[in-house]
Design a protein around this motif. Sequence first.
Motif, short mmCIF file in Angstrom:
data_model
loop_
_atom_site.label_atom_id
_atom_site.label_comp_id
_atom_site.label_asym_id
_atom_site.label_seq_id
_atom_site.Cartn_x
_atom_site.Cartn_y
_atom_site.Cartn_z
N LEU A 149 0.83 -1.18 0.02
CA LEU A 149 -0.04 0.18 0.10
C LEU A 149 1.03 1.30 0.08
CD1 LEU A 149 -2.91 -0.41 2.53
CD2 LEU A 149 -2.96 -0.11 0.09
N GLU A 150 1.99 1.20 0.01
CA GLU A 150 2.93 2.06 0.35
C GLU A 150 2.70 3.46 -0.69
OE1 GLU A 150 5.37 5.08 1.63
OE2 GLU A 150 5.10 3.07 2.73
N ASP A 151 2.46 3.23 -1.89
CA ASP A 151 1.84 4.19 -2.99
C ASP A 151 0.77 4.82 -2.64
OD1 ASP A 151 4.26 3.69 -4.32
OD2 ASP A 151 3.60 2.54 -5.93
N LEU A 152 -0.31 4.17 -1.97
CA LEU A 152 -1.57 4.69 -1.95
C LEU A 152 -1.77 5.24 -0.72
CD1 LEU A 152 -3.91 1.51 -3.17
CD2 LEU A 152 -3.50 3.78 -4.15
N GLU A 153 -1.49 4.91 0.48
CA GLU A 153 -1.46 5.25 1.95
C GLU A 153 -0.52 6.19 2.47
OE1 GLU A 153 -3.44 2.69 4.27
OE2 GLU A 153 -5.17 2.38 2.92
N ILE A 154 0.81 5.57 2.14
CA ILE A 154 1.99 6.12 2.47
C ILE A 154 2.17 6.02 4.19
CG2 ILE A 154 3.51 8.26 2.66
CD1 ILE A 154 1.38 9.45 0.64
N ALA A 155 3.08 5.25 4.50
CA ALA A 155 3.51 4.90 5.85
C ALA A 155 3.83 6.01 6.68
CB ALA A 155 4.47 3.88 5.85
N HIS A 156 3.48 6.09 7.75
CA HIS A 156 3.75 7.25 8.60
C HIS A 156 5.22 7.03 9.26
CE1 HIS A 156 3.48 9.89 11.98
NE2 HIS A 156 2.42 10.23 11.84
N LYS A 157 6.19 7.82 9.01
CA LYS A 157 7.51 7.69 9.40
C LYS A 157 7.79 7.81 10.90
CE LYS A 157 8.21 6.63 5.10
NZ LYS A 157 8.31 5.10 4.86
N GLY A 158 6.95 8.51 11.69
CA GLY A 158 7.33 8.92 12.96
C GLY A 158 6.69 7.98 14.12
N LEU A 159 6.47 6.88 13.94
CA LEU A 159 5.53 5.96 15.06
C LEU A 159 6.55 5.27 15.70
CD1 LEU A 159 3.17 4.09 12.63
CD2 LEU A 159 2.80 6.36 13.92
N SER A 160 6.30 5.00 17.03
CA SER A 160 6.91 4.32 18.00
C SER A 160 7.48 3.07 17.17
CB SER A 160 6.13 3.92 19.07
OG SER A 160 5.42 4.97 19.47
N GLU A 161 6.37 2.20 16.53
CA GLU A 161 6.70 0.66 15.90
C GLU A 161 6.08 0.66 14.65
OE1 GLU A 161 6.46 -3.66 17.34
OE2 GLU A 161 5.14 -2.26 18.34
N LEU A 162 6.53 0.37 13.50
CA LEU A 162 6.04 0.19 12.26
C LEU A 162 6.10 -1.38 11.83
CD1 LEU A 162 4.32 1.34 10.04
CD2 LEU A 162 6.46 1.91 8.71
N ILE A 163 4.98 -2.07 11.82
CA ILE A 163 5.05 -3.47 11.49
C ILE A 163 4.73 -3.61 10.21
CG2 ILE A 163 4.04 -5.89 12.05
CD1 ILE A 163 3.60 -4.89 14.91
N ILE A 164 5.55 -4.10 9.18
CA ILE A 164 4.95 -4.27 7.60
C ILE A 164 4.41 -5.73 7.64
CG2 ILE A 164 5.83 -4.28 5.30
CD1 ILE A 164 6.04 -1.13 6.56
N VAL A 165 3.37 -5.83 7.09
CA VAL A 165 2.81 -7.03 6.74
C VAL A 165 2.61 -7.08 5.43
CG1 VAL A 165 1.69 -7.41 9.11
CG2 VAL A 165 0.60 -6.45 7.31
N ASP A 166 2.16 -8.73 4.95
CA ASP A 166 1.98 -8.99 3.41
C ASP A 166 0.77 -8.37 2.88
OD1 ASP A 166 4.50 -9.60 3.25
OD2 ASP A 166 4.31 -11.75 3.74
N SER A 167 -0.33 -8.48 3.51
CA SER A 167 -1.80 -8.60 3.02
C SER A 167 -2.51 -7.72 4.11
CB SER A 167 -2.04 -10.11 2.84
OG SER A 167 -2.39 -10.63 4.06
#
Length: 197
Positions: A72-90
Amino acid sequence: MTLKIKKISVFCGTHYGNNGIYRQQALLLGRRLAGRKIGLVYGGARVGLMGAVADGALDAGGQVTGVFPGFLEDLEIAHKGLSELIIVDSMHARKTRMNELCDGAIALPGGYGTLEELFEMLTWAQLGLHSKPVAILNTAGYYDGLLELIHKMVNIGFLKEKTRQMLLVDDEIDVILDRMEAYDAPGVEKWISEDEL
Ligand code: AMP
């Protein structure tokens, strides 16, 4: 028995809606969660109300975990300032992970994605797969039409009143959080009795 609420998943729109109150309430919910030392779990995007709830919590010193599907990176743009960002596949992995991480869930205004996430948590509660509180923050009556439909489901016999009451609804953030902290899930009954067959 009531569960101690340490983390809450928030489902909400990737847009702001056309009334500033939705963004204000998302920011405020983030702040109130931080104030109660409740961690925020959400979809990890920086757009719309999703970004607002995360910013509200982070500004107030809260702990924020984003669960973000990499594609979803192109559509929603991950927040870069979070305490923790977990990347999942689906999308499925996102919802499963968010459920594993939280002790309850709140839906703010949103679109298809928000409703999908809300109803999955509710149907899992209905089946007894979890006993966590699930709530709607009904800012400016956004969900009134949906709540009317849910009452109709009970009146017409597609939903039990006891199951309807599993969904906590209010337009005040503190009322919602107090009710979630006091929530005691009802026991799960058989779907249908023999004499209804
Ligand atoms: P929306 O309410 O449509 O603006 O979407 C809110 C969030 O729900 C966004 O992060 C979407 O990516 C997410 N979403 C949409 N569909 C699904 C789905 N089937 N499963 C999990 N998340 C979804």
